[in-house]
Design a protein around this motif. Structure first.
Motif, PDB file in Angstrom:
ATOM      1  N   UNK A  36       0.832  -1.205   0.000  1.00  0.00           N
ATOM      2  CA  UNK A  36       0.000   0.000   0.000  1.00  0.00           C
ATOM      3  C   UNK A  36       0.868   1.258   0.000  1.00  0.00           C
ATOM      4  N   UNK A  37       1.922   1.256   0.778  1.00  0.00           N
ATOM      5  CA  UNK A  37       2.758   2.450   0.928  1.00  0.00           C
ATOM      6  C   UNK A  37       3.314   2.942  -0.409  1.00  0.00           C
ATOM      7  N   UNK A  38       3.725   2.024  -1.281  1.00  0.00           N
ATOM      8  CA  UNK A  38       4.282   2.445  -2.562  1.00  0.00           C
ATOM      9  C   UNK A  38       3.222   2.546  -3.665  1.00  0.00           C
ATOM     10  N   UNK A  39       1.946   2.415  -3.298  1.00  0.00           N
ATOM     11  CA  UNK A  39       0.858   2.581  -4.252  1.00  0.00           C
ATOM     12  C   UNK A  39       0.560   1.363  -5.109  1.00  0.00           C
ATOM     13  N   UNK A  48       5.674  -0.950 -11.121  1.00  0.00           N
ATOM     14  CA  UNK A  48       5.124   0.404 -11.178  1.00  0.00           C
ATOM     15  C   UNK A  48       4.443   0.753 -12.496  1.00  0.00           C
ATOM     16  N   UNK A  49       4.886   0.166 -13.600  1.00  0.00           N
ATOM     17  CA  UNK A  49       4.299   0.492 -14.902  1.00  0.00           C
ATOM     18  C   UNK A  49       3.210  -0.483 -15.336  1.00  0.00           C
ATOM     19  N   UNK A  50       2.971  -1.524 -14.554  1.00  0.00           N
ATOM     20  CA  UNK A  50       1.962  -2.525 -14.923  1.00  0.00           C
ATOM     21  C   UNK A  50       0.556  -1.973 -14.734  1.00  0.00           C
ATOM     22  N   UNK A  51      -0.375  -2.489 -15.511  1.00  0.00           N
ATOM     23  CA  UNK A  51      -1.780  -2.151 -15.319  1.00  0.00           C
ATOM     24  C   UNK A  51      -2.257  -2.797 -14.027  1.00  0.00           C
ATOM     25  N   UNK A  52      -3.181  -2.135 -13.320  1.00  0.00           N
ATOM     26  CA  UNK A  52      -3.690  -2.750 -12.090  1.00  0.00           C
ATOM     27  C   UNK A  52      -4.485  -4.018 -12.397  1.00  0.00           C
ATOM     28  N   UNK A  53      -4.337  -4.988 -11.528  1.00  0.00           N
ATOM     29  CA  UNK A  53      -5.058  -6.253 -11.650  1.00  0.00           C
ATOM     30  C   UNK A  53      -6.058  -6.317 -10.497  1.00  0.00           C
ATOM     31  N   UNK A  54      -7.329  -6.514 -10.824  1.00  0.00           N
ATOM     32  CA  UNK A  54      -8.372  -6.620  -9.806  1.00  0.00           C
ATOM     33  C   UNK A  54      -8.367  -8.020  -9.217  1.00  0.00           C
ATOM     34  N   UNK A  55      -8.283  -8.099  -7.892  1.00  0.00           N
ATOM     35  CA  UNK A  55      -8.371  -9.372  -7.182  1.00  0.00           C
ATOM     36  C   UNK A  55      -9.707  -9.397  -6.449  1.00  0.00           C
ATOM     37  N   UNK A  56     -10.495 -10.423  -6.700  1.00  0.00           N
ATOM     38  CA  UNK A  56     -11.802 -10.523  -6.057  1.00  0.00           C
ATOM     39  C   UNK A  56     -11.673 -11.159  -4.683  1.00  0.00           C
ATOM     40  N   UNK A  57     -12.676 -10.934  -3.859  1.00  0.00           N
ATOM     41  CA  UNK A  57     -12.696 -11.536  -2.531  1.00  0.00           C
ATOM     42  C   UNK A  57     -12.691 -13.052  -2.668  1.00  0.00           C
TER      43      UNK A  57
END
Length: 194
Positions: free
Chosen positions: A117-120, A161-170
């Motif tokens: 979380x700290x590094x975004x 840092x340059x990767x697209x965000x990946x959604x992780x489901x519950x």
């Protein structure tokens, strides 16, 4: 963060050998349906877009010692330490509660240094929550072994840092663990999250 924590763990094959050393000959402290331990349930905690990056949680009194009950309480504490590392990128507190030879622990430490979380790199409800201790037993070697059900929330992560965000489901996962004794308390000897 169940999904990629499992992928990040290195050398998990050793977990099977460590758990095999804990034969089921010892007493069982809990069985299926054990009530969850409250310290990792953040459902009553207000959600914030920016989590507080505080000091690591101290070992609670019920998790002190080497009894079966202390082992069960240690599971919740260890998850709190893992969640702290995922927030801050600092795995030192959970590594201090781990055996030096725990390869799964080292894999998670490497992962949380890069993805936190700290590094975004992580946003959302990333925390693993203890749902139930499925079993815990003392093996002939004196170590504790067993498994617990854990649950993560919905979150996004970026592996670089340059990767697209990946959604992780519950999702629910299983934490298989072996504890050994060190300085009068349990430490994580080996672990696997699936």
């Amino acid at each position: 963060m169940i999904h990629n924590k499992a992928a990040a763990s290195v050398g998990i094959a050793f977990a099977a050998a460590a758990l095999a050393a804990c034969s089921h000959g010892g007493p069982v402290a809990s069985g299926p349906g054990t009530a969850p331990l409250g310290s990792t349930d953040s459902s009553a905690t207000p959600k914030s877009s920016k989590p507080a990056l505080s000091t690591p949680p101290p070992r609670p009194a019920p998790a002190a010692g080497t009894s079966l009950a202390a082992g069960e309480a240690f599971i919740a504490h260890y998850l709190d330490l893992l969640n702290h590392a995922s927030a801050t990128g600092d795995p030192a507190p959970f590594l201090a509660a781990s055996d030096k030879g725990c390869l799964g622990c080292q894999g998670l430490a490497d992962y949380t240094r890069k993805v936190n979380v700290k590094n975004g790199a992580v946003k959302g409800d990333y925390k693993d929550k203890l749902i139930a201790v499925k079993e815990i037993y003392r093996g002939e070697s004196g170590r504790l072994g067993g498994s617990a059900t854990i649950r993560s929330g919905i979150y996004e992560e970026r592996l670089t840092p340059t990767a697209s965000p990946v959604l992780q489901t519950s999702a629910d996962g299983t934490l298989e663990f072996t504890f050994s004794s060190s300085a009068g308390n349990w430490v994580m000897y080996e672990m696997q999250i699936t």
